[in-house]
Design a protein around this motif. Structure first.
Motif, PDB file in Angstrom:
ATOM      1  N   ALA A  77     -69.493  27.094 -29.560  1.00 36.74           N
ATOM      2  CA  ALA A  77     -70.238  26.054 -28.849  1.00 36.74           C
ATOM      3  C   ALA A  77     -71.302  25.409 -29.740  1.00 36.74           C
ATOM      4  CB  ALA A  77     -70.886  26.666 -27.614  1.00 36.74           C
ATOM      5  N   ASP A  78     -71.736  26.125 -30.774  1.00 37.84           N
ATOM      6  CA  ASP A  78     -72.872  25.604 -31.540  1.00 37.84           C
ATOM      7  C   ASP A  78     -72.720  25.911 -33.026  1.00 37.84           C
ATOM      8  OD1 ASP A  78     -75.327  24.466 -32.039  1.00 37.84           O
ATOM      9  OD2 ASP A  78     -76.410  26.349 -31.720  1.00 37.84           O
ATOM     10  N   TRP A  79     -73.018  24.917 -33.841  1.00 36.89           N
ATOM     11  CA  TRP A  79     -73.011  25.118 -35.296  1.00 36.89           C
ATOM     12  C   TRP A  79     -74.249  24.471 -35.919  1.00 36.89           C
ATOM     13  CZ3 TRP A  79     -69.043  23.105 -32.416  1.00 36.89           C
ATOM     14  CH2 TRP A  79     -69.043  21.720 -32.260  1.00 36.89           C
ATOM     15  N   GLY A  80     -75.194  24.107 -35.038  1.00 33.25           N
ATOM     16  CA  GLY A  80     -76.446  23.548 -35.539  1.00 33.25           C
ATOM     17  C   GLY A  80     -76.279  22.135 -36.072  1.00 33.25           C
ATOM     18  N   HIS A 110     -76.139  26.749 -41.823  1.00 34.74           N
ATOM     19  CA  HIS A 110     -75.117  27.675 -42.342  1.00 34.74           C
ATOM     20  C   HIS A 110     -74.754  27.322 -43.779  1.00 34.74           C
ATOM     21  CE1 HIS A 110     -74.497  29.290 -38.299  1.00 34.74           C
ATOM     22  NE2 HIS A 110     -74.567  28.036 -37.883  1.00 34.74           N
ATOM     23  N   PRO A 111     -75.700  27.546 -44.692  1.00 37.24           N
ATOM     24  CA  PRO A 111     -75.442  27.178 -46.092  1.00 37.24           C
ATOM     25  C   PRO A 111     -74.303  27.979 -46.714  1.00 37.24           C
ATOM     26  CG  PRO A 111     -77.519  28.398 -45.863  1.00 37.24           C
ATOM     27  CD  PRO A 111     -77.030  28.126 -44.478  1.00 37.24           C
ATOM     28  N   GLY A 112     -73.889  29.063 -46.067  1.00 41.28           N
ATOM     29  CA  GLY A 112     -72.775  29.877 -46.573  1.00 41.28           C
ATOM     30  C   GLY A 112     -71.462  29.115 -46.589  1.00 41.28           C
ATOM     31  N   TRP A 113     -71.364  28.096 -45.761  1.00 43.94           N
ATOM     32  CA  TRP A 113     -70.135  27.280 -45.761  1.00 43.94           C
ATOM     33  C   TRP A 113     -70.295  26.181 -46.810  1.00 43.94           C
ATOM     34  CZ3 TRP A 113     -69.122  22.283 -42.998  1.00 43.94           C
ATOM     35  CH2 TRP A 113     -67.790  21.881 -43.175  1.00 43.94           C
ATOM     36  N   LEU A 214     -65.223  28.682 -42.995  1.00 43.26           N
ATOM     37  CA  LEU A 214     -66.106  28.349 -41.881  1.00 43.26           C
ATOM     38  C   LEU A 214     -66.103  29.397 -40.769  1.00 43.26           C
ATOM     39  CD1 LEU A 214     -67.776  25.891 -40.561  1.00 43.26           C
ATOM     40  CD2 LEU A 214     -65.679  25.545 -39.250  1.00 43.26           C
ATOM     41  N   ARG A 215     -64.909  29.922 -40.448  1.00 47.86           N
ATOM     42  CA  ARG A 215     -64.868  30.847 -39.313  1.00 47.86           C
ATOM     43  C   ARG A 215     -65.702  32.096 -39.568  1.00 47.86           C
ATOM     44  NH1 ARG A 215     -59.344  32.416 -37.228  1.00 47.86           N
ATOM     45  NH2 ARG A 215     -58.504  31.943 -39.287  1.00 47.86           N
ATOM     46  N   ALA A 216     -65.676  32.604 -40.779  1.00 51.76           N
ATOM     47  CA  ALA A 216     -66.506  33.772 -41.083  1.00 51.76           C
ATOM     48  C   ALA A 216     -67.984  33.403 -41.025  1.00 51.76           C
ATOM     49  CB  ALA A 216     -66.156  34.330 -42.456  1.00 51.76           C
ATOM     50  N   VAL A 217     -68.295  32.231 -41.563  1.00 49.83           N
ATOM     51  CA  VAL A 217     -69.699  31.807 -41.623  1.00 49.83           C
ATOM     52  C   VAL A 217     -70.280  31.620 -40.214  1.00 49.83           C
ATOM     53  CG1 VAL A 217     -71.176  29.861 -42.303  1.00 49.83           C
ATOM     54  CG2 VAL A 217     -69.549  30.816 -43.938  1.00 49.83           C
ATOM     55  N   LEU A 218     -69.480  31.091 -39.304  1.00 49.95           N
ATOM     56  CA  LEU A 218     -70.000  30.844 -37.949  1.00 49.95           C
ATOM     57  C   LEU A 218     -69.934  32.090 -37.062  1.00 49.95           C
ATOM     58  CD1 LEU A 218     -68.783  27.264 -36.903  1.00 49.95           C
ATOM     59  CD2 LEU A 218     -70.970  27.965 -37.884  1.00 49.95           C
ATOM     60  N   ARG A 244     -65.977  16.625 -37.050  1.00 51.91           N
ATOM     61  CA  ARG A 244     -67.194  16.380 -37.851  1.00 51.91           C
ATOM     62  C   ARG A 244     -67.054  15.051 -38.610  1.00 51.91           C
ATOM     63  NH1 ARG A 244     -67.366  19.755 -34.952  1.00 51.91           N
ATOM     64  NH2 ARG A 244     -68.205  17.980 -33.841  1.00 51.91           N
ATOM     65  N   ILE A 245     -65.833  14.687 -38.958  1.00 52.87           N
ATOM     66  CA  ILE A 245     -65.651  13.368 -39.583  1.00 52.87           C
ATOM     67  C   ILE A 245     -65.985  12.292 -38.544  1.00 52.87           C
ATOM     68  CG2 ILE A 245     -64.042  11.768 -40.700  1.00 52.87           C
ATOM     69  CD1 ILE A 245     -62.556  14.084 -41.858  1.00 52.87           C
TER      70      ILE A 245
END
Ligand code: GTR
Length: 427
Positions: A77-80, A110-113, A214-218, A244-245
């Motif tokens: 629901a959220d990714w900031g 989420h700078p890891g992505w 992305l999935r791991a990061v989120l 996101r595009i």
């Protein structure tokens, strides 16, 4: 001897295994067992769907939830905050016909992505914001374009000698290897923009690829995540990238963000259908040879089946989907319901006659069986009830063609998409 055979089998990738199934699959219409599709026009509590309101407020949300729970999984629901950075602008791209921009999309929290790099081509001198095709690529921006100054993707790529992928990385010789599937000059020449990204920017397309994406990061457990029933698979994550595009394009003055057509081929056609189902900012949804898990009717045992796809590519779907591998009849949805989620927006389904693995007739049938929802809106779907002859496009709000040739995206396919998009976006 035995040991080495076992080793070879163990080293088979999902891709190789799927390839090996192609000669064994059923391609005989008379051998398809009778099946009954789940009801599209009846709600979970047994009420008939007879108005747009019933569909919009009750049945559509139910069907969307069913696809999350049973097929593609739930998008978080959220990714900031989403950040856009323009990396490069070239005003005289394609010999002066277009402006090319490269935009980096990242997540502030989420700078890891590592983010995704979007390549946007906008026609020059159009005089108004451009409608835009939005789609992922298999090979990266440098593969879509033949322009030598497009940066080479540095991300992981699936092994492919013909495409000059060496040690899972693109090389200079990989440039342009997907350009026949993206006829940029033709699209630009007809007044449309193109926005694309490499699907591997989201996560590498392999069973363990999510650990590096992305999935791991989120996920709160990162690479230790145990994917449960209903959690999202790779198709969900790639579709998230398309949305996101759309976020970016809404900020881009050169683009008419009310006229976005989402498009994808094959596994990325499954992705574009799922993106279009979830995100109504995509005003047109296009599936090119998407096959099993895309436009093809799940319950038809023709070409690739649920059993095969969940074995070769389990990471594309939510975990629950695998439980239908030998029992498609138990799945509460079939793919006509996915097509219906596009309604009332125009949707185009394209098949190729030589792409039996994707079940062209099953792709056609999903559109046909989605028609009742379009009818609620007073819109005509195909206007025909039998699969049309080869190279004979049909349809109004639901478009369809089966073209000569194999599993691919060709100029012929694009000619139809351009006509379809012009017709609907000018309404
Ligand atoms: C095949 C897979 C299909 C399709 C295709 C592709 O191996 O079985 O479902 O997605 O790959 O994406 O090219």
């Amino acid at each position: 001897m035995r040991k080495s055979l076992l080793l070879t089998l163990m080293l088979l990738t999902g891709e190789d295994w799927a390839e090996a199934q192609k000669s064994k699959a059923n391609y005989d219409e008379t051998k398809i067992a009778p099946y009954t599709l789940p009801e599209l026009m009846v709600t979970a509590d047994g009420t008939k769907v007879s108005t747009v309101e019933d569909w919009k407020s009750k049945r559509r949300p139910e069907v969307l939830e069913l696809f999350k729970d049973h097929v593609y999984g739930r998008t978080p629901a959220d990714w900031g905050q989403v950040k856009f950075e323009t990396l490069a602008v070239k005003k005289d791209a394609l010999g002066g016909k277009a402006t090319r921009k490269l935009i980096q999309i990242t997540l502030a929290d989420h700078p890891g992505w590592k983010g995704m790099e979007v390549m946007l081509y906008v026609p020059n001198g159009l005089g108004h914001p451009a409608p835009c095709f939005v789609g992922p690529s298999f090979g990266g921006n440098h593969a879509v374009s033949t322009e030598k100054d497009v940066p080479l993707s540095t991300r992981w790529m699936r092994p492919n000698k013909e495409k000059f992928i060496v040690d899972n990385r693109a090389t200079e010789k990989s440039r342009g290897n997907e350009s026949s599937r993206w006829p940029l000059e033709m699209i630009i020449g007809q007044g449309f923009a193109v926005a694309t990204y490499y699907y591997g920017d989201i996560e590498p397309d392999q069973a363990e690829g999510w650990k590096d994406g992305l999935r791991a990061v989120l996920s709160k457990d990162g690479a230790n995540t145990e994917w449960k029933d209903g959690d999202w698979g790779a198709i969900g994550a790639w579709a998230w990238g398309l949305s996101r595009i759309a976020d970016y394009l809404e900020t881009e003055g050169d683009i008419d963000a009310k006229k976005l057509a989402v498009i994808g081929h094959s596994r990325l056609g499954k992705t574009s259908l799922w993106a279009g189902a979830q995100d109504i900012r995509f005003g047109i949804v296009i599936s090119n040879n998407s096959g099993e898990g895309g436009a093809a009717t799940m319950r038809r045992n023709f070409g690739e089946t649920t059993a095969i796809i969940t074995k070769s590519f389990p990471h594309w779907f939510t975990k629950t989907y695998s439980s239908y591998s030998d029992n498609a009849a138990a799945c509460p949805v079939d793919q006509h319901m996915l097509i219906a989620l596009a309604a009332p927006r125009p949707v185009y389904i394209a098949s190729a006659v030589g792409d039996e693995w994707a079940d062209p007739k099953g792709e056609f049938l999903s559109g046909l069986n989605a028609e009742p929802v379009y009818e609620l809106y007073g819109k005509q779907g195909y206007g025909v009830s039998a699969q049309p002859a080869i190279d004979t496009p049909v349809g109004d709000a639901i478009g369809y063609h089966v073209r000569t040739g194999k599993h691919d995206v060709t100029d012929y396919d694009w000619e139809q998409y351009l006509k379809f998009a012009k017709r609907h976006f000018s309404k």
